[in-house]
Write a protein that holds these residues in place. Structure first.
Motif, PDB file in Angstrom:
ATOM      1  N   ALA A 189       0.165 -15.179   3.465  1.00 56.04           N
ATOM      2  CA  ALA A 189       0.358 -16.577   3.077  1.00 56.04           C
ATOM      3  C   ALA A 189       0.484 -16.714   1.564  1.00 56.04           C
ATOM      4  N   LEU A 190      -0.344 -15.975   0.813  1.00 59.20           N
ATOM      5  CA  LEU A 190      -0.251 -16.008  -0.646  1.00 59.20           C
ATOM      6  C   LEU A 190       1.058 -15.402  -1.137  1.00 59.20           C
ATOM      7  N   ALA A 191       1.511 -14.353  -0.448  1.00 61.89           N
ATOM      8  CA  ALA A 191       2.730 -13.662  -0.876  1.00 61.89           C
ATOM      9  C   ALA A 191       3.964 -14.545  -0.723  1.00 61.89           C
ATOM     10  N   VAL A 192       3.972 -15.406   0.282  1.00 64.17           N
ATOM     11  CA  VAL A 192       5.158 -16.242   0.529  1.00 64.17           C
ATOM     12  C   VAL A 192       4.994 -17.651  -0.018  1.00 64.17           C
TER      13      VAL A 192
ATOM     14  N   ALA B 229       7.568 -20.918   0.003  1.00 60.64           N
ATOM     15  CA  ALA B 229       7.286 -21.692   1.221  1.00 60.64           C
ATOM     16  C   ALA B 229       6.219 -22.742   0.932  1.00 60.64           C
ATOM     17  N   SER B 230       6.239 -23.822   1.676  1.00 61.92           N
ATOM     18  CA  SER B 230       5.219 -24.850   1.539  1.00 61.92           C
ATOM     19  C   SER B 230       3.874 -24.312   2.013  1.00 61.92           C
TER      20      SER B 230
ATOM     21  N   SER C  68      -1.285 -33.907  -0.866  1.00 67.48           N
ATOM     22  CA  SER C  68      -0.397 -33.260   0.097  1.00 67.48           C
ATOM     23  C   SER C  68       0.679 -34.242   0.527  1.00 67.48           C
ATOM     24  N   SER C  69       1.764 -33.720   1.079  1.00 72.35           N
ATOM     25  CA  SER C  69       2.882 -34.571   1.505  1.00 72.35           C
ATOM     26  C   SER C  69       2.866 -34.801   3.002  1.00 72.35           C
ATOM     27  N   SER C  70       1.664 -34.899   3.570  1.00 74.08           N
ATOM     28  CA  SER C  70       1.550 -34.977   5.027  1.00 74.08           C
ATOM     29  C   SER C  70       2.059 -36.301   5.589  1.00 74.08           C
ATOM     30  N   ASP C  71       2.306 -37.278   4.714  1.00 75.15           N
ATOM     31  CA  ASP C  71       2.775 -38.559   5.212  1.00 75.15           C
ATOM     32  C   ASP C  71       4.287 -38.572   5.443  1.00 75.15           C
ATOM     33  N   THR C  72       5.000 -37.632   4.895  1.00 78.98           N
ATOM     34  CA  THR C  72       6.444 -37.620   5.047  1.00 78.98           C
ATOM     35  C   THR C  72       6.813 -37.105   6.422  1.00 78.98           C
ATOM     36  N   ARG C  73       7.968 -37.557   6.909  1.00 73.64           N
ATOM     37  CA  ARG C  73       8.403 -37.135   8.237  1.00 73.64           C
ATOM     38  C   ARG C  73       8.680 -35.644   8.282  1.00 73.64           C
TER      39      ARG C  73
ATOM     40  N   SER D 146       7.282 -33.299   6.462  1.00 76.02           N
ATOM     41  CA  SER D 146       6.028 -32.566   6.434  1.00 76.02           C
ATOM     42  C   SER D 146       5.322 -32.644   7.779  1.00 76.02           C
ATOM     43  N   LEU D 147       5.375 -33.810   8.416  1.00 78.82           N
ATOM     44  CA  LEU D 147       4.761 -33.943   9.737  1.00 78.82           C
ATOM     45  C   LEU D 147       5.458 -33.048  10.755  1.00 78.82           C
ATOM     46  N   LEU D 148       6.778 -32.973  10.669  1.00 82.97           N
ATOM     47  CA  LEU D 148       7.519 -32.098  11.567  1.00 82.97           C
ATOM     48  C   LEU D 148       7.131 -30.639  11.326  1.00 82.97           C
ATOM     49  N   GLU D 149       7.025 -30.282  10.061  1.00 78.02           N
ATOM     50  CA  GLU D 149       6.630 -28.917   9.712  1.00 78.02           C
ATOM     51  C   GLU D 149       5.226 -28.615  10.221  1.00 78.02           C
ATOM     52  N   THR D 150       4.309 -29.558  10.041  1.00 83.50           N
ATOM     53  CA  THR D 150       2.939 -29.393  10.521  1.00 83.50           C
ATOM     54  C   THR D 150       2.904 -29.267  12.037  1.00 83.50           C
ATOM     55  N   ALA D 151       3.739 -30.062  12.715  1.00 84.84           N
ATOM     56  CA  ALA D 151       3.781 -30.000  14.175  1.00 84.84           C
ATOM     57  C   ALA D 151       4.294 -28.645  14.647  1.00 84.84           C
TER      58      ALA D 151
END
Length: 285
Positions: A29-32, A36-37, A119-124, A126-131
């Motif tokens: 995760a640190l390497a990328v 990456a977000s 964090s940008s969790s409110d954006t669509r 970011s939510l899609l990415e989180t999902a």
């Protein structure tokens, strides 16, 4: 003819596999993280780190491999108790809040909200990415590792109760550190309770699909809570507040209790004992 193969992993091997998976997940995760977000980096790290450790462990699971890992389907009647167990998300969140209340720290009230706001969790997007990461990838990889590989070996070695308990502890410890000691303790308590629930579902049904679906559902509720926090605000869960109201917690507690009761009526599937002959042939008792 030799004796039946020993269970794998042992408690020591399970701890080493968990540490290895957590280490490589963090390192990857640190390497990328430069390109990456944070969410995507965590997902890539989990898939490669925990997934790799799971594959290494799976290679040492004695036969019959599919039955031990839980590669079997669910029965229709088992879907209802799994659905009833979903409110464990609310109960785990309340345990999280309780730990924070027992270990108060000014940092928890300032650092954590600031991190969430940044964090940008409110954006669509970011939510899609989180999902995609939190609902589509992480539950499958984590349940494959913890409930598929680790738990079956620990139950065979230590018994059902101890095996589920220790696996849940490894699961909680494998979720990293919080922003503060208090936040870490809260995360540990929440993940441990969820791990116990996932492990119990896996054991009673004999299917890896049970904890995967339950984990997907719990994470899905979390993503939905983020997406609808302005329309459906639950204090202590997806809205400011120390504790979730009793009018929400009591139905959740009843639902989870009924789900546990229904699963307790299930007969735990037996795994056939395979003994390996000296010539390399095998047969089932």
């Amino acid at each position: 003819m030799s004796e039946a193969p020993r269970p794998f992993p042992s408690p020591l091997a399970a701890s080493l596999l968990t540490m290895m998976g957590a280490f490589f997940s963090t390192a990857i995760a640190l390497a990328v993280s430069d390109w990456a977000s944070p969410v995507a980096a965590a997902g890539i790290g989990s898939v490669l780190g925990m997934g790799g450790a799971g594959l290494l462990g799976a290679a040492n699971v004695p036969p019959p491999h599919a039955e031990r890992v839980g590669l079997r389907g669910l029965r229709g009647r088992q879907l209802l108790p799994l659905l009833l167990l979903l409110p464990i998300a609310l109960l785990a969140s309340e345990v999280d809040n309780g730990v924070t209340a027992l270990l108060p720290s000014p940092e928890v009230q300032t650092v954590v909200p600031e991190a969430v706001e940044q964090s940008s969790s409110d954006t669509r997007l970011s939510l899609l990415e989180t999902a995609i990461v939190g609902v589509g990838l992480v539950p499958v990889v984590e349940e494959w590792f913890f409930r598929g590989i680790v738990q079956q070996g620990l139950i065979a070695t230590m018994g059902a109760a101890a095996g589920i308990f220790v696996t849940a502890l490894f699961f909680a410890l494998g979720h990293g550190a919080g922003l503060t000691p208090q936040a870490w303790a809260s995360l540990l308590a929440q993940a441990f309770l969820l791990g116990i629930t996932y492990g119990y579902a896996r054991h009673r049904t004999g299917s890896l699909l049970a904890p995967i679906l339950l984990h997907v559902g719990v994470n899905g509720l979390g993503v939905a809570a983020m997406a609808t926090k302005h329309a459906v605000a639950v204090p202590g869960y997806n809205a400011p507040g120390t504790h979730t109201p009793l009018l929400v917690l009591l139905p959740a507690l009843v639902s989870v209790a009924v789900g546990i009761w229904l699963l307790a009526k299930e007969i735990v599937p037996e795994i056939p004992v395979v003994r390996v002959a000296d010539e390399g042939d095998s047969y089932e008792d």
